[in-house]
Write a protein that holds these residues in place. Sequence first.
Motif, PDB file in Angstrom:
ATOM      1  N   PHE A 111       0.845  -1.191   0.000  1.00  0.00           N
ATOM      2  CA  PHE A 111       0.000   0.000   0.000  1.00  0.00           C
ATOM      3  C   PHE A 111       0.879   1.239   0.000  1.00  0.00           C
ATOM      4  O   PHE A 111       1.875   1.312   0.727  1.00  0.00           O
ATOM      5  CB  PHE A 111      -0.914   0.021   1.227  1.00  0.00           C
ATOM      6  N   GLY A 112       0.498   2.229  -0.797  1.00  0.00           N
ATOM      7  CA  GLY A 112       1.298   3.438  -0.914  1.00  0.00           C
ATOM      8  C   GLY A 112       0.776   4.610  -0.113  1.00  0.00           C
ATOM      9  O   GLY A 112       1.473   5.606   0.059  1.00  0.00           O
ATOM     10  N   ASN A 113      -0.468   4.508   0.390  1.00  0.00           N
ATOM     11  CA  ASN A 113      -1.061   5.621   1.136  1.00  0.00           C
ATOM     12  C   ASN A 113      -1.694   5.134   2.431  1.00  0.00           C
ATOM     13  O   ASN A 113      -2.074   3.964   2.555  1.00  0.00           O
ATOM     14  CB  ASN A 113      -2.137   6.324   0.298  1.00  0.00           C
ATOM     15  N   THR A 114      -1.811   6.043   3.391  1.00  0.00           N
ATOM     16  CA  THR A 114      -2.569   5.762   4.602  1.00  0.00           C
ATOM     17  C   THR A 114      -4.024   5.565   4.210  1.00  0.00           C
ATOM     18  O   THR A 114      -4.617   6.397   3.512  1.00  0.00           O
ATOM     19  CB  THR A 114      -2.432   6.925   5.598  1.00  0.00           C
ATOM     20  N   LEU A 115      -4.618   4.462   4.642  1.00  0.00           N
ATOM     21  CA  LEU A 115      -5.892   4.030   4.070  1.00  0.00           C
ATOM     22  C   LEU A 115      -7.117   4.809   4.561  1.00  0.00           C
ATOM     23  O   LEU A 115      -8.052   5.021   3.790  1.00  0.00           O
ATOM     24  CB  LEU A 115      -6.085   2.539   4.326  1.00  0.00           C
ATOM     25  N   THR A 116      -7.133   5.243   5.813  1.00  0.00           N
ATOM     26  CA  THR A 116      -8.322   5.947   6.310  1.00  0.00           C
ATOM     27  C   THR A 116      -8.634   7.204   5.513  1.00  0.00           C
ATOM     28  O   THR A 116      -9.757   7.354   4.999  1.00  0.00           O
ATOM     29  CB  THR A 116      -8.177   6.270   7.808  1.00  0.00           C
ATOM     30  N   PRO A 117      -7.695   8.146   5.344  1.00  0.00           N
ATOM     31  CA  PRO A 117      -8.024   9.334   4.543  1.00  0.00           C
ATOM     32  C   PRO A 117      -8.225   9.016   3.066  1.00  0.00           C
ATOM     33  O   PRO A 117      -9.022   9.687   2.391  1.00  0.00           O
ATOM     34  CB  PRO A 117      -6.823  10.259   4.757  1.00  0.00           C
ATOM     35  N   TYR A 118      -7.517   8.013   2.561  1.00  0.00           N
ATOM     36  CA  TYR A 118      -7.709   7.603   1.165  1.00  0.00           C
ATOM     37  C   TYR A 118      -9.154   7.169   0.932  1.00  0.00           C
ATOM     38  O   TYR A 118      -9.798   7.582  -0.034  1.00  0.00           O
ATOM     39  CB  TYR A 118      -6.744   6.465   0.825  1.00  0.00           C
ATOM     40  N   LEU A 119      -9.698   6.351   1.842  1.00  0.00           N
ATOM     41  CA  LEU A 119     -11.069   5.873   1.697  1.00  0.00           C
ATOM     42  C   LEU A 119     -12.093   6.964   1.997  1.00  0.00           C
ATOM     43  O   LEU A 119     -13.207   6.932   1.467  1.00  0.00           O
ATOM     44  CB  LEU A 119     -11.302   4.656   2.598  1.00  0.00           C
ATOM     45  N   GLN A 120     -11.726   7.940   2.843  1.00  0.00           N
ATOM     46  CA  GLN A 120     -12.638   9.042   3.136  1.00  0.00           C
ATOM     47  C   GLN A 120     -13.005   9.803   1.874  1.00  0.00           C
ATOM     48  O   GLN A 120     -14.118  10.318   1.746  1.00  0.00           O
ATOM     49  CB  GLN A 120     -12.001  10.002   4.146  1.00  0.00           C
ATOM     50  N   GLY A 121     -12.078   9.854   0.936  1.00  0.00           N
ATOM     51  CA  GLY A 121     -12.362  10.525  -0.325  1.00  0.00           C
ATOM     52  C   GLY A 121     -13.514   9.876  -1.065  1.00  0.00           C
ATOM     53  O   GLY A 121     -14.346  10.564  -1.678  1.00  0.00           O
ATOM     54  N   PHE A 122     -13.608   8.562  -0.999  1.00  0.00           N
ATOM     55  CA  PHE A 122     -14.719   7.850  -1.632  1.00  0.00           C
ATOM     56  C   PHE A 122     -16.027   8.101  -0.888  1.00  0.00           C
ATOM     57  O   PHE A 122     -17.087   8.221  -1.500  1.00  0.00           O
ATOM     58  CB  PHE A 122     -14.431   6.348  -1.676  1.00  0.00           C
ATOM     59  N   LYS A 123     -15.946   8.198   0.446  1.00  0.00           N
ATOM     60  CA  LYS A 123     -17.153   8.429   1.245  1.00  0.00           C
ATOM     61  C   LYS A 123     -17.784   9.777   0.898  1.00  0.00           C
ATOM     62  O   LYS A 123     -19.010   9.895   0.798  1.00  0.00           O
ATOM     63  CB  LYS A 123     -16.825   8.375   2.740  1.00  0.00           C
ATOM     64  N   GLN A 124     -16.947  10.797   0.692  1.00  0.00           N
ATOM     65  CA  GLN A 124     -17.455  12.119   0.340  1.00  0.00           C
ATOM     66  C   GLN A 124     -18.074  12.127  -1.051  1.00  0.00           C
ATOM     67  O   GLN A 124     -18.989  12.890  -1.341  1.00  0.00           O
ATOM     68  CB  GLN A 124     -16.319  13.142   0.424  1.00  0.00           C
ATOM     69  N   GLU A 125     -17.573  11.252  -1.904  1.00  0.00           N
ATOM     70  CA  GLU A 125     -18.060  11.193  -3.283  1.00  0.00           C
ATOM     71  C   GLU A 125     -19.326  10.359  -3.403  1.00  0.00           C
ATOM     72  O   GLU A 125     -20.310  10.772  -4.027  1.00  0.00           O
ATOM     73  CB  GLU A 125     -16.962  10.597  -4.170  1.00  0.00           C
ATOM     74  N   ASN A 126     -19.311   9.165  -2.785  1.00  0.00           N
ATOM     75  CA  ASN A 126     -20.434   8.236  -2.928  1.00  0.00           C
ATOM     76  C   ASN A 126     -20.309   7.157  -1.857  1.00  0.00           C
ATOM     77  O   ASN A 126     -19.316   6.434  -1.822  1.00  0.00           O
ATOM     78  CB  ASN A 126     -20.409   7.618  -4.337  1.00  0.00           C
ATOM     79  N   PHE A 127     -21.309   7.034  -0.991  1.00  0.00           N
ATOM     80  CA  PHE A 127     -21.194   6.099   0.131  1.00  0.00           C
ATOM     81  C   PHE A 127     -21.127   4.648  -0.334  1.00  0.00           C
ATOM     82  O   PHE A 127     -20.404   3.837   0.248  1.00  0.00           O
ATOM     83  CB  PHE A 127     -22.372   6.277   1.092  1.00  0.00           C
ATOM     84  N   VAL A 128     -21.863   4.308  -1.395  1.00  0.00           N
ATOM     85  CA  VAL A 128     -21.832   2.939  -1.914  1.00  0.00           C
ATOM     86  C   VAL A 128     -20.428   2.604  -2.412  1.00  0.00           C
ATOM     87  O   VAL A 128     -19.897   1.512  -2.164  1.00  0.00           O
ATOM     88  CB  VAL A 128     -22.872   2.751  -3.042  1.00  0.00           C
ATOM     89  N   LYS A 129     -19.820   3.567  -3.100  1.00  0.00           N
ATOM     90  CA  LYS A 129     -18.456   3.368  -3.593  1.00  0.00           C
ATOM     91  C   LYS A 129     -17.485   3.209  -2.418  1.00  0.00           C
ATOM     92  O   LYS A 129     -16.546   2.411  -2.469  1.00  0.00           O
ATOM     93  CB  LYS A 129     -18.022   4.542  -4.473  1.00  0.00           C
ATOM     94  N   TYR A 130     -17.733   3.976  -1.349  1.00  0.00           N
ATOM     95  CA  TYR A 130     -16.883   3.865  -0.157  1.00  0.00           C
ATOM     96  C   TYR A 130     -16.951   2.463   0.438  1.00  0.00           C
ATOM     97  O   TYR A 130     -15.919   1.860   0.749  1.00  0.00           O
ATOM     98  CB  TYR A 130     -17.308   4.884   0.900  1.00  0.00           C
ATOM     99  N   VAL A 131     -18.158   1.913   0.581  1.00  0.00           N
ATOM    100  CA  VAL A 131     -18.327   0.569   1.149  1.00  0.00           C
ATOM    101  C   VAL A 131     -17.618  -0.465   0.271  1.00  0.00           C
ATOM    102  O   VAL A 131     -16.927  -1.361   0.779  1.00  0.00           O
ATOM    103  CB  VAL A 131     -19.828   0.219   1.293  1.00  0.00           C
ATOM    104  N   TYR A 132     -17.766  -0.306  -1.028  1.00  0.00           N
ATOM    105  CA  TYR A 132     -17.111  -1.225  -1.969  1.00  0.00           C
ATOM    106  C   TYR A 132     -15.587  -1.159  -1.813  1.00  0.00           C
ATOM    107  O   TYR A 132     -14.919  -2.201  -1.701  1.00  0.00           O
ATOM    108  CB  TYR A 132     -17.531  -0.857  -3.394  1.00  0.00           C
ATOM    109  N   GLN A 133     -15.036   0.054  -1.790  1.00  0.00           N
ATOM    110  CA  GLN A 133     -13.596   0.212  -1.660  1.00  0.00           C
ATOM    111  C   GLN A 133     -13.099  -0.286  -0.300  1.00  0.00           C
ATOM    112  O   GLN A 133     -12.018  -0.876  -0.197  1.00  0.00           O
ATOM    113  CB  GLN A 133     -13.208   1.679  -1.860  1.00  0.00           C
ATOM    114  N   TYR A 134     -13.887  -0.044   0.732  1.00  0.00           N
ATOM    115  CA  TYR A 134     -13.532  -0.525   2.073  1.00  0.00           C
ATOM    116  C   TYR A 134     -13.390  -2.049   2.068  1.00  0.00           C
ATOM    117  O   TYR A 134     -12.408  -2.601   2.580  1.00  0.00           O
ATOM    118  CB  TYR A 134     -14.592  -0.084   3.081  1.00  0.00           C
TER     119      TYR A 134
END
Length: 378
Positions: A111-134
């Motif tokens: 992994f190249g990035n810290t995962l919590t803030p990386y995934l937060q970007g998806f949550k702000q964009e689309n919650f379904v996408k966030y769950v998928y990426q999580y």
Amino acid sequence: MSKCIILFAVPDFKGGGAERVFLNIIKNISRDAFEIHLVVGLLEGEYCQYLPDDIHIHQVGNVKSISSVFFILKVVWSIRADVVFSTLGYAVASSLASIFFPKNTKCIARFGNTLTPYLQGFKQENFVKYVYQYLINKSVFYFSDCVIVQSEYMKDDAITLFKLKKKYSNKIIKINNPIDIKEIVKDSIVPLGTYSLNIDNSCINFVSVGRLTFQKGYKNLIKAFSIVNKRYSNTRLIILGDGDLRNPLESLVSNLNLSNVIFLPGFLENPYRVLSKMDIFVSSSEYEGVSNAMLESLALGLPVVATDCPSGVREVISNNENGWLVKTNGNIVNNLSGTMIYAMKHHMKMDMKTEKDKVYKQYSVSFIMQEYNNIFLS
């Protein structure tokens, strides 16, 4: 004795930190011990030209990670890979494919990035996408044999974010990013050429390096520098890199009437000839793993101003020793400009020779490759 067959997997070789790390590993891994294969989504990007000629390349045809799962699986079986080592979106693809790997094939993800803030970007964009990426990123820890991170912060963040039990958290190994310091120093003495037009040696020159994306926080950096330059007109800022936000950032520079003091020359094949002429490196990132550009700047003797963002930055930067950390709570623009002004007044007092030696000992490619070789062969 037969060689270990290792398959690297990466979407492309555009000018990012993860791609540069993979390039360094591919170039420096032992040819006596390993037969090297590469699965790449598209053989494109600034770093492609530096790939060695002695590796076997398998091109997917697109950079989508999920569509590469079956391609990776096909290559693994055809070459009977002993190790699959992947990064970025292909870390997910390889770990999913590993369910059907040959019994003795090991899957290592980075992994190249810290995962919590990386995934937060998806949550702000689309919650379904966030769950998928999580879920798919969490699956990497379940299906891989080993997961590599660049800092203890990244390790702790992943364990907390995914609530990993010991069985899975024990798979996480910290390995520092490999920096080819000899190559960097050699490239740093190449004449500037046309780039000298942007460098005024009578000024304090700030520099940043990275893709022009939201993650790098360049909007905040430009606004912060506008405050610095209003107080100290003998300052300049150069941002090296390219990306999707080039037009908005150039417009911001123009609207602030800073086009004569802020320069965005784009991606440079050799940024080190510019870095070595600068005074202070600035990392304004929203989040990171560990910034390669920051380590490379330290290797060239530049002190660093860095946002204390979710990352391994505290494991690298010590206040008043090799740089200064910027508080991210409150007004980030004011915090950043204030720290940059402080750095202007104090950067000459630092013993950067000692700091260069520390970087060499902890991050030199020869030292880090021993750790990678041990993991690949074990």
